[in-house]
Design a protein around this motif. Structure first.
Motif, PDB file in Angstrom:
ATOM      1  N   ALA A 268      38.912 -12.714 -14.033  1.00 40.29           N
ATOM      2  CA  ALA A 268      37.650 -12.390 -14.710  1.00 40.29           C
ATOM      3  C   ALA A 268      36.774 -13.626 -14.678  1.00 40.29           C
ATOM      4  CB  ALA A 268      37.896 -11.945 -16.146  1.00 40.29           C
ATOM      5  N   GLU A 337      33.166  -7.665 -15.781  1.00 38.00           N
ATOM      6  CA  GLU A 337      33.938  -7.183 -14.644  1.00 38.00           C
ATOM      7  C   GLU A 337      35.281  -7.901 -14.585  1.00 38.00           C
ATOM      8  OE1 GLU A 337      31.889  -6.495 -10.892  1.00 38.00           O
ATOM      9  OE2 GLU A 337      33.529  -7.500  -9.838  1.00 38.00           O
ATOM     10  N   ARG A 363      39.155  -2.826  -9.390  1.00 42.01           N
ATOM     11  CA  ARG A 363      37.993  -3.487  -9.993  1.00 42.01           C
ATOM     12  C   ARG A 363      37.548  -2.687 -11.206  1.00 42.01           C
ATOM     13  NH1 ARG A 363      32.479  -2.335  -8.634  1.00 42.01           N
ATOM     14  NH2 ARG A 363      31.046  -3.858  -9.558  1.00 42.01           N
ATOM     15  N   CYS A 364      37.635  -3.296 -12.357  1.00 48.89           N
ATOM     16  CA  CYS A 364      37.172  -2.663 -13.601  1.00 48.89           C
ATOM     17  C   CYS A 364      35.795  -3.213 -13.938  1.00 48.89           C
ATOM     18  CB  CYS A 364      38.146  -2.949 -14.749  1.00 48.89           C
ATOM     19  SG  CYS A 364      39.802  -2.258 -14.511  1.00 48.89           S
ATOM     20  N   ARG A 365      34.900  -2.320 -14.333  1.00 46.80           N
ATOM     21  CA  ARG A 365      33.539  -2.715 -14.661  1.00 46.80           C
ATOM     22  C   ARG A 365      33.051  -1.871 -15.834  1.00 46.80           C
ATOM     23  NH1 ARG A 365      30.091   1.192 -12.277  1.00 46.80           N
ATOM     24  NH2 ARG A 365      31.268   2.618 -10.937  1.00 46.80           N
TER      25      ARG A 365
END
Length: 416
Positions: A268, A337, A363-365
């Motif tokens: 991150a 993100e 990918r986390c957003r």
């Protein structure tokens, strides 16, 4: 004697943490022994204090600790901290609301509270999901939008809520949460009535809108969180729904000891957390500073993901988690993100409690204020959570008060 008893208390806490770690990471006789130790360690400390006629010390210490925490909260609350208020928007009532109701959700709350009947009386188009067969709720929501629906709503679990919420956000439509799920975490943080799901329908006639964030793991939406590692693997088991504790106890020893499952890396921004056994990425950060606020989110519109990562490789690490205010095995951060990498091509994920598999890396957003949530104007509201226990700030405040409280001699009274 006092110092010795204090040391015994600390050792008792450490043994309890170690025992709980062994319960989760061992099987058979070792797990049985660890369970006994987890029970006997705190009991032994209590018995020892009682035999020394000092049980009152434990009780008084607990009472003083509670008083200190309460005083600290009051001090922080009255020194410039403000509650974060969610802005409400008054908008016209929907004319063609569309609702999906899961009759099995929450053990049958839809039928128990007459949700369908009330929704139809208020003019909503209702689709009752068939529990005997899989239905694509996202496709049903899109069909409703094509037919002219001006509001989408769901009575079901958080996983179902997320799928329909994403469709509502995509088309700029208001979204209605009906708290008919088992835990209703999203409904709780929205301030909805979790004891009466039908009360959520009041939003159709006397409602306001609030803007909240929506999280994504790759292209999959979530309203609460995405879990990777141990929990993400446990929820994949077919037996998890019927026996959560039994399934977890069966699978965790291999997962925690890394005999199965991928090795994870969390990135991150400039921060990297290597090789955790469990990672939780949440739609806005969870409270972790205070037991009364633990598991709650102060807000749902900050535009940041919360990240909690846990790495415990030994009994010593387990004891550190309990005794050290800043254990090395626990990572906490927030970012817009987050990327979850792995040494395997796929990752098992628990997305709002639903079991899915995604290609690594994931990918986390977060999309800030993407979702228009319609809620009743009159609702229980988010409980008045205590302010964050900023211990450093509290110490400074206490030091300032102590300096002003110490009496000083008037210059005329000083001796020559």
């Amino acid at each position: 004697m006092g110092v010795l008893l204090l040391a015994v208390g600390v050792v008792g806490l450490a043994l309890t943490a170690v025992a709980l770690w062994w319960v989760l990471s061992r099987r058979g006789v070792a797990r049985v022994g660890a369970t006994l130790l987890a029970v006997l360690a705190p009991v032994g400390v209590i018995v020892l204090f009682a035999s020394a006629h000092l049980l009152w010390v434990l009780l008084l210490s607990a009472a003083l600790w509670c008083a200190a925490v309460a005083s600290g909260r009051y001090a922080l609350r009255t020194t410039g901290l403000r509650r974060i208020r969610v802005k409400e928007y008054r908008t016209p009532a929907p004319k063609r609301p569309f609702l999906l109701l899961n009759p099995r959700s929450g053990g049958g709350k839809v039928e128990k509270f007459g949700v369908r009947e009330k929704a139809e009386r208020l003019g909503a188009t209702v689709v009752l999901l068939d529990p005997e067969q899989h239905q694509d709720v996202e496709a049903l929501a899109r069909e409703a939008v094509a037919d002219g629906a001006d509001l989408l709503g769901v009575a079901g679990g958080d996983g179902t809520q997320a799928l329909v919420a994403a469709v509502a956000a995509e088309h700029g439509l208001p979204f209605l949460v009906i708290s008919a799920g088992t835990r209703n975490h999203f409904a709780m943080d929205l301030g909805l009535d979790r004891d009466d799901p039908a009360a959520c329908l009041d939003a159709l006639t006397d409602g306001v809108e609030i803007r909240v964030d929506l999280g994504f793991a790759d292209d999959r939406p979530f309203v609460n969180n995405a879990s990777f590692g141990a929990y993400g693997a446990v929820v994949q088991s077919p037996g998890y729904r019927d026996s959560k504790v039994g399934t977890a106890l069966e699978l965790l020893p291999d997962l925690l000891s890394r005999q199965v499952g991928p090795r994870l890396t969390v990135r991150a921004g400039d921060t990297t957390f290597a090789d955790p056994q469990a990672v939780l990425v949440s739609n806005n950060p969870y409270r972790t500073d205070d037991p009364l606020g633990f598991g709650r989110r102060e807000r749902l519109n900050s535009g940041t993901l919360g990240v909690l990562a846990l790495k415990v490789d030994s009994a010593v690490d387990a004891a550190e988690l309990l005794l050290d205010p800043q254990p090395q095995g626990f990572g906490k951060l927030s970012a817009p993100e987050v990327v979850i990498e792995a040494d395997e091509p796929t990752l098992e994920v628990g997305l709002d409690g639903e079991a899915i598999t995604l290609q690594a890396p994931v990918r986390c957003r977060i999309v800030r204020r993407a979702l228009r949530v319609r809620v009743p104007r009159e609702r229980p509201g988010v409980p008045d959570l205590p302010p964050r226990m900023d211990w450093r700030r509290l110490r400074k405040l206490a030091a300032a008060v102590s300096r002003t409280a110490v009496p000083t001699r008037h210059p005329r009274e000083r001796q020559p």
